[in-house]
Design an enzyme around this catalytic site. Structure first.
Site, PDB file in Angstrom:
ATOM      1  CB  SER A 212       7.730  10.170   3.111  1.00  0.00           C
ATOM      2  OG  SER A 212       7.379   9.758   4.432  1.00  0.00           O
TER       3      SER A 212
ATOM      4  CG  ASP B 271       1.516  13.327   6.884  1.00  0.00           C
ATOM      5  OD1 ASP B 271       1.855  12.325   7.656  1.00  0.00           O
ATOM      6  OD2 ASP B 271       2.545  13.860   6.071  1.00  0.00           O
TER       7      ASP B 271
ATOM      8  CG  HIS C 180       2.674  10.770   4.361  1.00  0.00           C
ATOM      9  ND1 HIS C 180       3.650  11.503   4.963  1.00  0.00           N
ATOM     10  CD2 HIS C 180       3.112   9.508   4.067  1.00  0.00           C
ATOM     11  CE1 HIS C 180       4.913  10.971   4.600  1.00  0.00           C
ATOM     12  NE2 HIS C 180       4.578   9.868   3.988  1.00  0.00           N
TER      13      HIS C 180
END
Length: 312
Positions: A160, A253, A283
């Protein structure tokens, strides 16, 4: 489109806690404590290491806390190294929230892992975290012998926001001419802080990553340049001469499209890249080791590619 994984579907269908405070109105310390607790609740037991050590790395604004992981069987010299930047939307996450992920990668890839605690927003806006990300890998490369590391076998990675910082470190290393980074491990990376693409339209509510606009605003601040390549590498005019990469995305995501677009752009600029989308995942899924066998499967896949990339 694939179906959402049944375990994740059941989790996401649970009613929200009516007393929960949205991250947008929490103070930073409260948000960090809550997320650390949440991450611990969904983790699985972490592998034992031969050595785990906390230390500090000199940074542009002061010492950067870091933790190193050495799995059993790793020699004292000539070690391959992964510098792993934790996720957390630039405002949350720390060494502890990603301790388990780092241990799994160290064990399964047979490499040393160093996890730094870069400066967080909103106290420290862009480019603070990107500057820290480069400072860490630069220091570890220059001091490679002191850490028993082979200077020619260093990779960067992260998930991320941490994936974004791994890319930012690679861009700075390329532009400065050092250090030499062998490989990028990018797990659902943030690559474009400006986009409003299809995956963000579809999955920005109800799939755990509900506050990306807030994270971006916290990181950039009112005057931040979201088009700067160190913030949004997908918008860079030049991605050539970056290290080879393995990019993971998840089908449900908000960051799916920018991750796959970044992989395509790397390839278009002559960078060796592999991309895999876990179609039924959301995610953050690699951190859900206590809930999903797929988390360890994905980390094992990452580790195999990492190990191969760092062969002598």
């Amino acid at each position: 489109m694939s179906e959402l994984h049944p375990t994740l579907k059941n989790i996401l269908q649970q009613p929200e806690n009516p007393n929960a405070t949205p991250v947008e109105i929490q103070d930073p310390d409260e948000a960090r404590r809550e997320w650390k607790s949440d991450m611990a609740a969904v983790d699985a037991p972490a592998p034992e290491m031969a050595e785990v050590r906390d230390f500090v790395i000199p940074g542009p604004a002061g010492p950067i806390p870091a933790r190193s992981y050495i799995p059993s069987g790793l020699p004292d010299t000539g070690r391959p190294l992964l510098v792993y930047y934790h996720g957390g939307g630039y405002i949350r996450g720390d060494i502890d929230t990603h301790d388990s992920v780092c241990r799994v990668l160290a064990r399964d890839a047979g490499c040393m892992v160093v996890s730094p605690a870069y400066r967080l927003a909103p106290e420290h806006r862009f480019p603070a975290a990107a500057e820290d990300a480069f400072a860490v890998v630069d220091y570890l490369s220059r001091k490679a012998k002191d850490f028993g590391v082979d200077q020619s076998r260093i990779a960067v990675g992260g998930d991320s926001a941490g994936g974004n910082l791994a890319i930012a470190a690679s861009i700075q290393a390329r532009d400065k001419g050092a250090p030499k980074i062998r490989f990028q491990l990018l797990i659902y990376p943030v690559t474009d802080l400006t986009s409003a693409n299809e995956s963000k339209r579809l999955f920005s509510k109800g799939f755990l990553l509900n506050s990306m606009p807030f994270y971006i605003a916290s990181y950039l601040g009112p005057n931040g340049d979201g088009r700067n390549p160190l913030a949004s590498p997908l918008l860079s005019d030049d991605l050539s001469r970056l290290p080879p990469a393995y990019v993971i995305t998840a089908g449900f995501d908000p960051l799916r499209d920018e991750g796959q677009d970044f992989a395509r752009k790397l390839a278009a600029h002559g960078v060796a890249v592999e991309h895999k989308c876990y179609e039924d995942m959301i995610h953050g899924f690699v951190s859900l080791r206590g809930l999903l066998t797929e988390a360890d499967e994905a980390l094992g896949d990452c580790a195999r590619r990492l190990a191969k990339s760092l062969l002598p």
